[in-house]
Design an enzyme around this catalytic site. Structure first.
Site, PDB file in Angstrom:
ATOM      1  N   SER A  12      -1.556 -14.523  -6.698  1.00  0.00           N
ATOM      2  CA  SER A  12      -2.200 -13.795  -5.607  1.00  0.00           C
ATOM      3  C   SER A  12      -3.172 -14.696  -4.870  1.00  0.00           C
ATOM      4  O   SER A  12      -4.121 -15.241  -5.465  1.00  0.00           O
ATOM      5  CB  SER A  12      -2.951 -12.584  -6.154  1.00  0.00           C
ATOM      6  OG  SER A  12      -3.731 -11.990  -5.142  1.00  0.00           O
ATOM      7  N   HIS A  37       2.021 -13.779  -3.485  1.00  0.00           N
ATOM      8  CA  HIS A  37       1.528 -12.425  -3.253  1.00  0.00           C
ATOM      9  C   HIS A  37       0.332 -12.467  -2.310  1.00  0.00           C
ATOM     10  O   HIS A  37      -0.631 -13.203  -2.533  1.00  0.00           O
ATOM     11  CB  HIS A  37       1.115 -11.777  -4.577  1.00  0.00           C
ATOM     12  CG  HIS A  37       0.735 -10.334  -4.457  1.00  0.00           C
ATOM     13  ND1 HIS A  37       1.672  -9.324  -4.332  1.00  0.00           N
ATOM     14  CD2 HIS A  37      -0.474  -9.735  -4.434  1.00  0.00           C
ATOM     15  CE1 HIS A  37       1.057  -8.160  -4.250  1.00  0.00           C
ATOM     16  NE2 HIS A  37      -0.250  -8.374  -4.292  1.00  0.00           N
ATOM     17  N   ASP A  39      -2.491 -10.102  -0.466  1.00  0.00           N
ATOM     18  CA  ASP A  39      -3.173  -8.807  -0.436  1.00  0.00           C
ATOM     19  C   ASP A  39      -3.828  -8.601   0.920  1.00  0.00           C
ATOM     20  O   ASP A  39      -4.720  -9.357   1.311  1.00  0.00           O
ATOM     21  CB  ASP A  39      -4.240  -8.742  -1.533  1.00  0.00           C
ATOM     22  CG  ASP A  39      -3.626  -8.630  -2.920  1.00  0.00           C
ATOM     23  OD1 ASP A  39      -2.852  -7.693  -3.148  1.00  0.00           O
ATOM     24  OD2 ASP A  39      -3.939  -9.487  -3.773  1.00  0.00           O
ATOM     25  N   MET A  41      -6.130  -6.197   3.057  1.00  0.00           N
ATOM     26  CA  MET A  41      -7.113  -5.124   2.882  1.00  0.00           C
ATOM     27  C   MET A  41      -7.814  -4.830   4.204  1.00  0.00           C
ATOM     28  O   MET A  41      -8.123  -5.750   4.962  1.00  0.00           O
ATOM     29  CB  MET A  41      -8.157  -5.531   1.839  1.00  0.00           C
ATOM     30  CG  MET A  41      -7.582  -5.928   0.491  1.00  0.00           C
ATOM     31  SD  MET A  41      -8.909  -6.393  -0.638  1.00  0.00           S
ATOM     32  CE  MET A  41      -7.955  -6.910  -2.061  1.00  0.00           C
ATOM     33  N   HIS A  70       1.344  -7.103   0.256  1.00  0.00           N
ATOM     34  CA  HIS A  70       0.851  -5.822  -0.264  1.00  0.00           C
ATOM     35  C   HIS A  70      -0.159  -5.255   0.731  1.00  0.00           C
ATOM     36  O   HIS A  70      -1.274  -5.770   0.859  1.00  0.00           O
ATOM     37  CB  HIS A  70       0.211  -6.069  -1.638  1.00  0.00           C
ATOM     38  CG  HIS A  70      -0.441  -4.880  -2.242  1.00  0.00           C
ATOM     39  ND1 HIS A  70      -1.281  -4.969  -3.337  1.00  0.00           N
ATOM     40  CD2 HIS A  70      -0.376  -3.564  -1.941  1.00  0.00           C
ATOM     41  CE1 HIS A  70      -1.713  -3.774  -3.665  1.00  0.00           C
ATOM     42  NE2 HIS A  70      -1.184  -2.906  -2.826  1.00  0.00           N
ATOM     43  N   MET A  72      -2.745  -2.855   1.715  1.00  0.00           N
ATOM     44  CA  MET A  72      -3.751  -1.871   1.290  1.00  0.00           C
ATOM     45  C   MET A  72      -4.491  -1.413   2.538  1.00  0.00           C
ATOM     46  O   MET A  72      -5.682  -1.680   2.721  1.00  0.00           O
ATOM     47  CB  MET A  72      -4.689  -2.497   0.260  1.00  0.00           C
ATOM     48  CG  MET A  72      -4.030  -2.712  -1.088  1.00  0.00           C
ATOM     49  SD  MET A  72      -5.069  -3.611  -2.261  1.00  0.00           S
ATOM     50  CE  MET A  72      -4.590  -5.304  -1.857  1.00  0.00           C
ATOM     51  N   MET A 141      -0.511  -0.637  -9.906  1.00  0.00           N
ATOM     52  CA  MET A 141      -1.842  -1.223  -9.915  1.00  0.00           C
ATOM     53  C   MET A 141      -2.484  -0.955 -11.274  1.00  0.00           C
ATOM     54  O   MET A 141      -2.653   0.198 -11.670  1.00  0.00           O
ATOM     55  CB  MET A 141      -2.709  -0.625  -8.794  1.00  0.00           C
ATOM     56  CG  MET A 141      -2.253  -0.979  -7.390  1.00  0.00           C
ATOM     57  SD  MET A 141      -2.176  -2.767  -7.079  1.00  0.00           S
ATOM     58  CE  MET A 141      -3.874  -3.260  -7.422  1.00  0.00           C
ATOM     59  N   PHE A 147     -10.576  -5.182  -5.091  1.00  0.00           N
ATOM     60  CA  PHE A 147     -11.320  -6.361  -5.529  1.00  0.00           C
ATOM     61  C   PHE A 147     -10.523  -7.104  -6.592  1.00  0.00           C
ATOM     62  O   PHE A 147      -9.823  -6.491  -7.402  1.00  0.00           O
ATOM     63  CB  PHE A 147     -12.683  -5.974  -6.129  1.00  0.00           C
ATOM     64  CG  PHE A 147     -13.619  -5.328  -5.155  1.00  0.00           C
ATOM     65  CD1 PHE A 147     -14.429  -6.101  -4.331  1.00  0.00           C
ATOM     66  CD2 PHE A 147     -13.697  -3.952  -5.053  1.00  0.00           C
ATOM     67  CE1 PHE A 147     -15.289  -5.502  -3.426  1.00  0.00           C
ATOM     68  CE2 PHE A 147     -14.559  -3.343  -4.153  1.00  0.00           C
ATOM     69  CZ  PHE A 147     -15.360  -4.124  -3.338  1.00  0.00           C
ATOM     70  N   GLY A 148     -10.657  -8.420  -6.598  1.00  0.00           N
ATOM     71  CA  GLY A 148     -10.071  -9.216  -7.660  1.00  0.00           C
ATOM     72  C   GLY A 148     -11.000  -9.286  -8.857  1.00  0.00           C
ATOM     73  O   GLY A 148     -12.168  -8.888  -8.798  1.00  0.00           O
ATOM     74  N   ASP A 179      -0.115  -5.462 -11.149  1.00  0.00           N
ATOM     75  CA  ASP A 179      -1.150  -6.235 -10.448  1.00  0.00           C
ATOM     76  C   ASP A 179      -2.514  -5.727 -10.879  1.00  0.00           C
ATOM     77  O   ASP A 179      -2.825  -4.545 -10.723  1.00  0.00           O
ATOM     78  CB  ASP A 179      -0.977  -6.059  -8.936  1.00  0.00           C
ATOM     79  CG  ASP A 179      -1.956  -6.903  -8.131  1.00  0.00           C
ATOM     80  OD1 ASP A 179      -2.726  -7.672  -8.729  1.00  0.00           O
ATOM     81  OD2 ASP A 179      -1.943  -6.791  -6.890  1.00  0.00           O
TER      82      ASP A 179
END
Length: 234
Positions: A12, A37, A39, A41, A70, A72, A141, A147-148, A179
């Site tokens: 990611s 991957h 993300d 957001m 992905h 979000m 998820m 948040f990572g 994930d």
């Protein structure tokens, strides 16, 4: 082409060095990653903001590996075309992000990308039963998104197992990804439950040796959980 080992590993970019994203993609690709991957957001659907289609487009020339995007974000439909044109190979949307998931998944397919569906921790597997015929990827998820660096939610393991059973009964070649909080300790739990794709951020990008970090996520002797009856696309 190198042989495919399971589970597939999708580093990611959320955990990568943002000042050198292109180099970070190339580094994990050379180290044996299967997907990249990304993300996305929006600060609305999840409490954080990452990057948009312009960044995806700029990064696309750096590797031939599939871009697993992905989203979000909510609403999602107005942005699907932009991410498809930017180079997303797979576009994953949340079942919780809007009322017309069926239409959104069809649009992703029409745009030439592979559709995927994502479930937040509080969402039961049965919520996606009516769209399983439309997806190539299901993502569970194992943390609350946004948040990572969060800890793996062990409560999601039964959900992964139930989804693996749903995929088996569907007779379709659907990847089951996880994930959140994936590391050398939790990866075997997820794969034993039925996951065949591991999305990992700090467990890869937080280590000095990316190849060793990804090797540590693959349990000894791990195999494709669908290999006996379905050919899975890489």
């Amino acid at each position: 082409m190198r042989p495919v080992s399971y589970p597939l590993i999708a580093p990611s970019l959320l955990a990568a060095d943002f000042t050198r994203l292109g180099e970070e993609i190339e580094a994990v690709a050379m180290a044996g990653a299967d997907w990249i991957h990304l993300d996305i957001m929006d600060g609305h659907f999840v409490p954080n903001i990452s990057f948009g289609p312009a960044v995806v487009k700029a990064l696309r020339p750096r590797t031939t590996l599939p871009f697993d995007v992905h989203l979000m974000i909510a609403p999602v439909d107005p942005y699907l075309e932009a991410f498809a044109k930017a180079g997303a190979d797979q576009i994953l949307i949340h079942i919780e992000a809007g009322p017309h998931t069926h239409r959104s998944l069809q649009l992703i397919r029409d745009l030439g990308a592979k559709p995927g569906i994502v479930l937040c921790p509080a969402t039961p597997p049965e919520a996606i039963a009516e769209v399983m015929d439309l997806v190539d990827v299901i993502l569970v998820m194992t943390v609350n998104p946004g948040f990572g660096g969060q800890k793996f939610l062990h409560s999601q393991l039964p959900k992964i197992a139930r989804l693996r059973d749903m995929i088996t009964r569907s007779g379709r070649a659907i990847h089951l990804a996880v994930d959140g909080g994936i590391d050398a300790a939790t990866a075997p739990l997820a794969t034993r439950a039925g996951a065949d794709v591991l999305i990992a951020g700090s467990a890869v990008y937080g280590r000095p040796d990316y190849a060793a970090a990804m090797a540590a996520l693959r349990p000894d002797g791990a195999t494709d959980p669908q290999a006996e009856y379905l050919p899975l696309p890489r």
